[in-house]
Design an enzyme around this catalytic site. Structure first.
Site, PDB file in Angstrom:
ATOM      1  N   SER A 105       0.829  -1.326  -0.023  1.00  0.00           N
ATOM      2  CA  SER A 105       0.037  -0.169  -0.031  1.00  0.00           C
ATOM      3  C   SER A 105       0.981   1.208   0.108  1.00  0.00           C
ATOM      4  O   SER A 105       0.543   2.297  -0.650  1.00  0.00           O
ATOM      5  CB  SER A 105      -0.950   0.055   1.251  1.00  0.00           C
ATOM      6  OG  SER A 105      -0.129  -0.005   2.313  1.00  0.00           O
ATOM      7  N   TRP A 106       1.918   1.280   0.778  1.00  0.00           N
ATOM      8  CA  TRP A 106       2.580   2.553   0.869  1.00  0.00           C
ATOM      9  C   TRP A 106       3.607   2.838  -0.213  1.00  0.00           C
ATOM     10  O   TRP A 106       3.757   3.734  -0.625  1.00  0.00           O
ATOM     11  CB  TRP A 106       3.462   2.483   2.076  1.00  0.00           C
ATOM     12  CG  TRP A 106       4.146   3.814   2.407  1.00  0.00           C
ATOM     13  CD1 TRP A 106       5.636   4.023   2.891  1.00  0.00           C
ATOM     14  CD2 TRP A 106       3.726   5.010   2.690  1.00  0.00           C
ATOM     15  NE1 TRP A 106       5.471   5.264   3.537  1.00  0.00           N
ATOM     16  CE2 TRP A 106       4.672   5.671   3.107  1.00  0.00           C
ATOM     17  CE3 TRP A 106       2.364   5.564   2.197  1.00  0.00           C
ATOM     18  CZ2 TRP A 106       4.345   7.446   3.185  1.00  0.00           C
ATOM     19  CZ3 TRP A 106       2.133   6.968   2.470  1.00  0.00           C
ATOM     20  CH2 TRP A 106       3.001   7.911   3.173  1.00  0.00           C
ATOM     21  N   LYS A 141       6.535   3.817  17.445  1.00  0.00           N
ATOM     22  CA  LYS A 141       5.627   4.286  17.596  1.00  0.00           C
ATOM     23  C   LYS A 141       4.470   3.188  17.250  1.00  0.00           C
ATOM     24  O   LYS A 141       3.319   2.907  17.686  1.00  0.00           O
ATOM     25  CB  LYS A 141       5.081   5.399  16.727  1.00  0.00           C
ATOM     26  CG  LYS A 141       5.471   5.470  15.363  1.00  0.00           C
ATOM     27  CD  LYS A 141       4.190   4.759  14.418  1.00  0.00           C
ATOM     28  CE  LYS A 141       4.604   4.479  12.838  1.00  0.00           C
ATOM     29  NZ  LYS A 141       3.293   4.110  12.102  1.00  0.00           N
ATOM     30  N   THR A 197      -1.130   6.832  14.762  1.00  0.00           N
ATOM     31  CA  THR A 197      -1.187   5.377  14.835  1.00  0.00           C
ATOM     32  C   THR A 197      -1.908   4.938  16.183  1.00  0.00           C
ATOM     33  O   THR A 197      -2.562   3.647  16.100  1.00  0.00           O
ATOM     34  CB  THR A 197       0.163   4.594  14.588  1.00  0.00           C
ATOM     35  OG1 THR A 197       1.018   5.159  15.798  1.00  0.00           O
ATOM     36  CG2 THR A 197       0.718   4.718  13.294  1.00  0.00           C
ATOM     37  N   SER A 227      -4.703   2.282  11.275  1.00  0.00           N
ATOM     38  CA  SER A 227      -3.657   1.692  11.728  1.00  0.00           C
ATOM     39  C   SER A 227      -3.791   0.259  12.019  1.00  0.00           C
ATOM     40  O   SER A 227      -4.528  -0.278  12.507  1.00  0.00           O
ATOM     41  CB  SER A 227      -3.321   2.413  13.141  1.00  0.00           C
ATOM     42  OG  SER A 227      -2.227   1.851  13.762  1.00  0.00           O
ATOM     43  N   ASN A 229      -1.454  -1.530  13.366  1.00  0.00           N
ATOM     44  CA  ASN A 229      -0.871  -2.018  14.511  1.00  0.00           C
ATOM     45  C   ASN A 229      -1.966  -1.800  15.597  1.00  0.00           C
ATOM     46  O   ASN A 229      -2.260  -2.770  16.561  1.00  0.00           O
ATOM     47  CB  ASN A 229       0.270  -1.185  14.769  1.00  0.00           C
ATOM     48  CG  ASN A 229       1.317  -1.444  13.913  1.00  0.00           C
ATOM     49  OD1 ASN A 229       2.137  -2.664  13.903  1.00  0.00           O
ATOM     50  ND2 ASN A 229       1.649  -0.673  12.949  1.00  0.00           N
ATOM     51  N   VAL A 238       1.456  -5.731   6.059  1.00  0.00           N
ATOM     52  CA  VAL A 238       2.207  -6.102   7.290  1.00  0.00           C
ATOM     53  C   VAL A 238       1.956  -5.121   8.421  1.00  0.00           C
ATOM     54  O   VAL A 238       2.008  -3.978   8.109  1.00  0.00           O
ATOM     55  CB  VAL A 238       3.722  -6.083   7.075  1.00  0.00           C
ATOM     56  CG1 VAL A 238       4.582  -6.057   7.963  1.00  0.00           C
ATOM     57  CG2 VAL A 238       4.033  -7.126   5.916  1.00  0.00           C
TER      58      VAL A 238
END
Length: 330
Positions: A10-11, A190, A247, A253, A255, A278
């Site tokens: 995605s990034w 973070k 985040t 987010s 995470n 991921v």
């Protein structure tokens, strides 16, 4: 000027589209044949960014040599645990003085090395320039051209200005910072605190608890960073506090979502098995936990997140133990 974007998640897709949308010569390297076929057939990354039409300027390939051929800038967006091997594969393809820009956020599990240190080892003896891009940025929002501001960690002033101008648009603003170590550590740590915030939110502990986690998480980030030579002021900026707030509070987010699902009683392997993207914080927690032990740095939130992830600790008990720690000055 050609830019190779290494990683089709995605990034990587988002940043490649941003650069190609400026009319730049951009090629993105994709590992999966099926995904490449989808991008070529439909003009979108249906796995990670469904429904978003990519710039027609953007080229995609599975051939790493083709992606790197003629490129001056190499944007690394592969997951942090794969950076070393990817750089090793790229090494014979890199020109002298290549610009390596890391946009992944993590710490290498086996070594406790940051991304800049991994580059130093993987590219030892090869002349290159380095920068790290970090800060509060959800790919979903950036690719839809929502206003975003990030940090670029770079010691080379000329390269910093080049990369800053390369990425800058009317919706994507880049600030430069000479403190590479601080920028990359903020982006990594973070994610650990975001897992804790997800746990707290799912357990219904409220806004007070989330604010405490963000604040004390910032203290952990700064404590570890200072011990590793970073400038503590960096953690008050976009790559520290900014990314931490995002985040720990944003539903996008990954995470934080891991933390929420752990608090629901789901097993870590089941959670990860169902995620296409991921969640860097899972392995970063393990890496930073080991790093903290080695450096003798106290990171109580990280310690409890590690226990939840890898020792099957009850999330509610982990929060209680954080609250019942020895009383101290702030």
């Amino acid at each position: 000027m050609k830019i190779a974007v290494i990683g089709g998640g995605s990034w990587g897709t988002t940043l490649a589209d941003l650069l190609a949308g400026k009319g730049l010569d951009v090629t993105i390297w994709i590992r999966e044949m099926e995904l490449l076929a989808e991008i070529k057939a439909k003009g979108e990354n249906t796995w990670y960014m469904p429904g978003v039409k990519l710039s027609p300027n953007l080229q995609a390939t599975m051939d790493l040599a083709q992606a790197c051929k003629g490129a001056e800038f190499f944007l690394m967006t592969v997951p942090s645990q794969f950076l070393r091997q990817t750089l090793s594969d790229m090494r014979p393809l890199l020109p002298k003085n290549a610009a390596i820009i890391c946009a992944n956020k993590g710490v290498e599990l086996d070594t406790g090395k940051t991304m800049s240190e991994v580059c130093e080892e993987a590219l030892a003896g090869h002349k290159y320039r380095f920068a790290v891009l970090s800060g509060p940025s959800f790919a979903y929002e950036v690719i839809r051209r929502m206003p975003t501001a990030v940090s670029l960690g770079c010691k080379d002033k000329d390269l910093a200005r080049q990369v800053q101008e390369l990425f800058a648009t009317d919706t994507f603003r880049v600030y430069t910072n000479k403190d590479v170590r601080g920028v990359e550590l903020g982006g990594a740590v973070k994610n650990i605190i975001a897992i804790a915030a997800g746990v707290s939110d799912e357990l219904g502990f409220g806004a007070d608890a989330r604010a405490a986690l963000i604040t004390r998480g910032l203290a952990e980030m700064s404590r570890l960073g200072t011990r590793m030579g970073a400038d503590p002021k960096t953690f008050m900026g976009l790559s520290g506090l900014g990314d931490l707030v995002l985040t720990c509070t944003g539903d996008l987010s990954r995470n934080r979502q891991v933390g929420k699902r752990l608090a629901q009683g789901q097993k870590l392997m089941d959670i990860l098995g169902e995620m296409k993207m991921v969640a860097e914080g899972v392995k970063t927690t393990q890496a930073v936990h080991g790093l903290a032990k080695k450096l003798k740095v106290e990171l109580p939130i990280t310690e409890q997140v590690y226990a939840i992830l890898y020792e099957d600790k009850d999330p509610a008990q982990a929060v209680r133990e954080l609250m019942m720690r020895e009383l101290k000055d702030e």
